[in-house]
Design an enzyme around this catalytic site. Structure first.
Site, short mmCIF file in Angstrom:
data_model
loop_
_atom_site.label_atom_id
_atom_site.label_comp_id
_atom_site.label_asym_id
_atom_site.label_seq_id
_atom_site.Cartn_x
_atom_site.Cartn_y
_atom_site.Cartn_z
N ASP A 1 -14.65 104.90 -25.82
CA ASP A 1 -13.38 104.19 -25.83
C ASP A 1 -12.24 105.15 -26.16
O ASP A 1 -12.36 105.99 -27.07
CB ASP A 1 -13.45 103.09 -26.91
CG ASP A 1 -12.22 102.22 -26.94
OD1 ASP A 1 -11.97 101.53 -25.94
OD2 ASP A 1 -11.51 102.22 -27.96
N GLU B 1 -13.66 106.24 -20.84
CA GLU B 1 -12.48 105.43 -20.54
C GLU B 1 -11.34 106.41 -20.33
O GLU B 1 -10.58 106.72 -21.24
CB GLU B 1 -12.14 104.46 -21.67
CG GLU B 1 -11.09 103.46 -21.23
CD GLU B 1 -10.25 102.88 -22.36
OE1 GLU B 1 -10.33 103.34 -23.50
OE2 GLU B 1 -9.47 101.96 -22.05
#
Ligand code: NOJ
Ligand code: CA
Length: 564
Positions: free
Chosen positions: A227, A287
């Protein structure tokens, strides 16, 4: 007994007994398992609720593994299911080595993994690296006093008089600095104030976070989706970011994130994480929001030693159904030197059906988009519900919004609730997701857009997905073939060849609302043939088509095989 024995053997090899480890290349070209796998993102709150509290859970996911297997899914990425105050619905982690009770227990996780493994499905966890929850024990210690053991695990700074240390704004609105009256300093948060950024320059943070990955590898996970990797590091000099014209959705000045995103130190951490991943035969998915392919390239690493799978969001950001735009983006990522990763939608992006649909031909357009990202060279990551053509169900009143950014930015920013609604399983109340009250409302369209109804309809979006996924698992050219753009000046029809030795697959996608006629001369590509054998089409027709005149209905798809 048998399990113990297998466990022992695998432990010797360094793997957990439940892991489906990547032990060797899966084909003569040296591809790894994740290059042939289809990934499927599950937002656990919304997938399947096993105890009728209105929130999906791990047992719910386990109950749907047979569905995922029959769909053609090889790996599931579960967005954060760790203990969390749920300010950002799990992206605010208060304990990295446990499961939030609302989703179940670690024992439920182990069972899910065993059941998935039996079906050949791997599990990918979400690793929230940039920040923790403000309720994490590390932060509670850090904010307790200026001399606390973990004070330097986060980014604490003095203000400038009564103002924050600099002009950095949070991507979720307001200053990125929050004043802490108790200790008289500001802490930094790229996201919500309840998500303080970790100080990755502190070796203790580095070690603790690396230990988290090892802990999950030992439990058998096959990798992580990382993330917010862009924002791990900040300029130690805390220079102001350049201010750009205009305001963002939250009314803050636009800024170029020159000093708080994409710093070179990120790549050092990614290289280190990759070493640990390699020791565990795991995959790292990033990401990675990049503005162009040269930025994306950096995430693979100069020597292919960083992320195996940085997501290409530029593909998802192609903002209209345009053969020219998709052709340009595919060519760019295909030539980047790494293995492309295609994503159409996720829990932060409006669903693809809404972005590309015209309101009249949405079903056809959903099949068209499926045919695109499932036939390209690279690995697709599906988003739950995409396979049945789920659409956004955006809140219409501010008071109904659950995602905090939707309340702060209303009405310009409605938040991400719309793309996170419960999976539509059947036409019973709440689409069969729960017998309680679902945490987000199910749109009325569930009566027809649902798994059970679509399974009965051979012309459904779900059947198109199932057929395309079956094809890409068996077909050598779709798995390993190179990508060759065809008819590059055609602004309506996107066509390409996936070429592998003596065979190839021709993909033809009519991205326009008009019928089109196309022809192909595949001689220059080494296939001097007149016909293709149909593998998949959304039109009727025979098992062979002539390459000199192929008629296409609006938004239709033709996929055929040619051989030398
Ligand atoms: C990216 C995640 O996908 C998003 O949902 C989240 O809000 C931010 N990172 C912060 O963790
Ligand atoms: Ca539940």
């Amino acid at each position: 007994m048998f399990c113990k024995f297998v466990g022992l053997v695998l432990l010797v090899a360094g793997f957990c007994s439940t892991a489906l480890a990547q032990t060797q290349a899966v084909d003569a070209e040296g591809h790894q398992w994740w290059q042939h796998a289809v990934f499927y993102e599950i937002y656990p709150r919304s997938f399947m609720d096993s105890n009728d509290d209105g929130i999906g859970d791990l047992k719910g996911i386990a109950s749907k593994l047979d569905y995922l297997k029959s769909l053609g899914v090889d790996a599931i990425w579960i967005t954060p299911c760790y203990p969390s105050p749920q300010v950002d619905f799990g992206y605010d982690v208060s304990d990295y080595e446990n499961i939030d009770p609302m989703y179940g227990t670690l024992a439920d996780f182990d069972r899910l993994q065993q059941e998935a493994s039996k079906r050949g499905i791997r599990i990918i966890m979400d690793f929230v690296m940039n920040h923790t929850s403000d309720q994490h024990a590390w932060f509670l210690d850090s904010r307790s006093s200026r001399t606390a053991a973990k004070r330097d695990w986060y980014m604490w700074h003095d203000g400038k008089g009564s103002a924050p240390p600099n002009n950095w704004v949070s991507t979720f609105g307001g200053s990125a600095w929050t004043w802490d009256a108790k200790t008289g300093q500001y802490f930094y948060h790229y996201f919500y104030p309840q998500q303080p950024d970790l100080n990755w320059r502190n070796p203790a943070v580095h070690d603790a976070m690396f230990d988290v990955t090892r802990w999950w590898y030992k439990r058998g996970v096959a990798g992580f989706r990382l993330d917010a990797v862009d924002t791990l590091f900040e300029d130690p000099g805390l220079h102001d970011n350049p201010v750009l014209p205009g305001k963002d959705k939250f009314g803050d000045p636009n800024e170029e994130n020159l000093y708080n995103a994409k710093l070179p130190e990120v790549h050092v951490v990614l290289r280190d994480l990759r070493k640990v991943a390699d020791e565990n035969n795991a995959v790292l998915i990033g990401e990675t929001w990049t503005k162009d392919v040269s930025e994306l390239k950096q995430y693979y690493g100069d020597h292919g030693d960083e992320l195996q799978m940085p997501m290409d969001f530029m593909f998802a950001k192609v903002d209209r159904l345009s053969a020219t735009e998709f052709r340009r983006q595919i060519a760019a990522v295909d030539s980047a030197g790494g293995w492309p990763v295609f994503v159409l939608s996720n829990h932060d992006i409006v669903r693809s059906s809404v972005r590309y649909g015209d309101g009249k031909n949405n079903r056809a357009i959903e099949k068209l988009m499926a045919s695109l990202y499932l036939t390209l060279r690279g690995t697709p990551i599906m988003y739950y519900g995409e396979e049945i053509g789920m659409e956004n169900n955006d809140p219409v009143r501010k008071e109904d919004v659950k995602d905090p950014i939707g309340r702060v930015g209303w009405p310009q920013e409605k938040g991400r609730d719309g793309e996170r609604t419960p999976m539509q399983w059947d036409d019973s109340p709440n689409a069969g997701f729960t017998r309680g009250t679902p945490w987000l409302p199910v749109p009325l369209s569930y009566k027809t857009v649902n798994v059970a109804s679509e399974l009965k309809d051979p012309s459904s979006v779900l059947h198109a997905y199932r057929r395309l996924l079956a094809l890409r698992h068996q077909n050598r050219a779709l798995l390993d073939g190179d990508y060759v753009a065809l008819n590059e000046s055609d602004t309506n029809v996107l066509s390409y060849l996936r070429r592998y030795k003596n065979e190839a697959v021709l993909v033809v996608l009519n991205m326009s609302s008009q019928p089109q006629r196309v022809s192909f001369d595949l001689g220059p590509q080494g296939f001097a043939v007149q016909n293709a054998s149909t593998l998949f089409t959304t039109m009727g027709g025979g098992s062979k088509v002539s390459l000199s005149h192929l008629s296409l209905q609006p938004f239709s798809v033709y996929v055929g095989a040619v051989s030398k």
